[in-house]
Write an enzyme that holds these catalytic residues in place. Structure first.
Site, PDB file in Angstrom:
ATOM      1  CG  HIS A   1      -1.957  -1.020   1.249  1.00 46.89           C
ATOM      2  ND1 HIS A   1      -2.949  -1.071   0.304  1.00 46.89           N
ATOM      3  CD2 HIS A   1      -2.205  -2.043   2.111  1.00 46.89           C
ATOM      4  CE1 HIS A   1      -3.769  -2.091   0.570  1.00 46.89           C
ATOM      5  NE2 HIS A   1      -3.333  -2.692   1.654  1.00 46.89           N
TER       6      HIS A   1
ATOM      7  CB  CYS B   1      -2.333   3.687  -3.778  1.00 47.14           C
ATOM      8  SG  CYS B   1      -3.652   2.556  -4.221  1.00 47.14           S
TER       9      CYS B   1
END
Length: 464
Positions: free
Chosen positions: A275, A318
């Site tokens: 992430h 991301c």
């Protein structure tokens, strides 16, 4: 050698359902391997099918080949459909025309406009909460009602099944001696064996106490295995680390940078999958590792053994939470080109004459290098936007990187390979009718401070 073609009744069934098959069929590695195992497809046929740029084109090529592959081809194809969870297409092919509810109209099919099938589960790699996404076609088309569901959709932990082709397993195509000899002089040296060392850090499971907002990255284990395989075939010594804290990642990268055997190889690869937010990725403890620190660790000052050698970085994470909803393309020539490559200044200019030279023991001026150079970094998404990951097939970005390296590294330098990846990512589109996420998009990009062409020259070893 196959003695004759497909039975006429089976040929008619394929022809009758060709429009729906081209729209619905998912031609992935599992389906192709099944047909190869039954001796329906040869290895060269499999490679030619998987080399096609879109799912629809792969479907068309397969459907053109099947009628010529003998009387067992139809039954083997149906069996492969069942094995790859496309039972509805098998049923469609085997039902009699009289049982059709209605005649499916002929459709004009253009390869670049056909949606792909649904095969896995896709989630956004978001930083605070899980977002529901689907993946579908290369280019936008409204969903046509009345067509059978493409693959059974499941609902697990708020994640939905969606489309993405599985990672291809086609062997990395080899560079030819002629190509090497004609390109080696103007490109980076790349003939050590191994070519270099590759580090893959893949965070899949996060500490639920320290990082309660970071969901497990289902499918992340697919990505790190794909990267391990492809870079091993490209003659890199690959080390994979999974589920590291931010400090664990720092320690791992520091140890990797300090390897004395970087001296004897021609390049290095670093892949970070987690992430993330803009400029940083998460450790399993919810703490951030700054990407600028990572790049600094490999610069000419901190990693002198890799000076003047190409350093490749691939970041699957991301870079924000914004969803790219895409825009409609106007009529006429394409106007939505891929984003230009973002060049980052790697170092600073000298501050006057006193600092512009460094003298060696014999008083001769040494060549100076910028602080940071000879790097290329591929990002799965643009600044501020979320990246897509299929929980069964892996992320869009790693899938396309794997495909392009396997098929094109033999004669394409890495910057052009990254442009190809951008083009393939640009074609992909989410599929979630009735939700705010329908037809969502992703756009990858890369930055480069490479100073020469970077060819990997796969499977070629010069003779001295």
């Amino acid at each position: 050698m196959l003695e004759c073609g497909m039975l006429e009744q089976d040929r008619r069934a394929l022809r009758r359902r060709s429009a729906i098959l081209c729209k619905e069929l998912v031609v992935d590695a599992l389906l192709i391997q099944s047909l190869q195992a039954d001796d329906i497809l040869t290895e060269s046929m499999a490679e030619s099918i998987m080399a096609e740029q879109t799912s629809q084109k792969r479907s068309w090529r397969l459907l053109l080949l099947l009628p010529k592959r003998g009387p067992r081809a139809f039954s083997s194809f149906c069996s492969a459909l069942r094995e790859t969870e496309q039972q509805h297409l098998c049923d469609l092919l085997t039902q009699s025309p009289e049982k059709d509810g209605k005649v499916t109209p002929k459709q004009s099919i253009q390869p670049e406009e056909e949606p792909e099938g649904i095969t896995g589960q896709l989630v956004l790699q978001a930083t605070e909460k899980k977002r529901e996404r689907f993946v579908d076609s290369p280019l936008p088309l409204p969903t046509q009602e009345g067509i059978a569901a493409k693959r059974a959709r499941t609902h697990e932990s708020m994640e939905f099944s969606l489309d993405a082709d599985s990672p291809i397993n086609t062997p990395v195509l080899p560079c030819t001696p002629d190509f090497y000899l004609s390109h080696c002089q103007q490109s980076y040296r790349m003939n050590s064996s191994p070519r270099g060392f590759a580090l893959v850090i893949s965070n899949v499971t996060f500490d639920p106490c320290a990082a309660p907002d970071l969901d497990p990255r289902k499918g992340g284990e697919v990505d790190d295995e794909v990267l391990r395989k492809v870079f091993t075939e490209l003659d890199y010594l690959v080390t994979v680390h999974r589920d590291l804290t931010a400090q664990g990642m720092r320690t791992c990268i520091e140890n990797f940078c300090r390897r004395p055997d970087h001296r004897t190889v021609d390049s290095c690869v670093v892949c970070l999958l987690s992430h993330g937010v803009e400029g940083a990725i998460y450790g399993t403890d919810g703490q951030l590792l700054q990407l600028d620190w990572v790049f600094e660790s490999f610069d000419n000052a901190h990693c002198p053994l890799l000076q003047n050698k190409p350093k490749m970085f691939f970041i699957q994470a991301c870079r924000g939470e914004e969803m790219d909803c895409g825009v409609e393309q106007i009529d006429g020539p394409a106007r939505t080109c891929s984003p230009s490559c973002e060049q980052r200044d790697a170092g600073r200019e000298g501050q006057g004459d006193a600092n512009s030279r460094q003298r060696g023991d014999m008083g001769r001026p040494r060549i100076k290098l910028p602080q940071r150079s000879d790097m290329i970094c591929g990002f799965a998404s643009l600044k501020g936007t979320a990246a897509m990951r299929n929980t069964k097939r892996g992320s869009w970005f790693i899938q396309e990187l794997n495909t392009s390296l396997r098929l094109h590294a033999r004669d394409t330098h890495l910057a052009d390979i990254m442009v190809q990846v951008n083009g393939r990512i640009k074609e992909r589109e989410g599929y979630a009718p009735g939700t705010a996420h329908h037809r969502c998009k992703e756009m990858s990009e890369f930055t480069s401070s490479l100073c020469k062409d970077l060819y990997l020259f796969p499977k070629y070893q010069p003779q001295y």
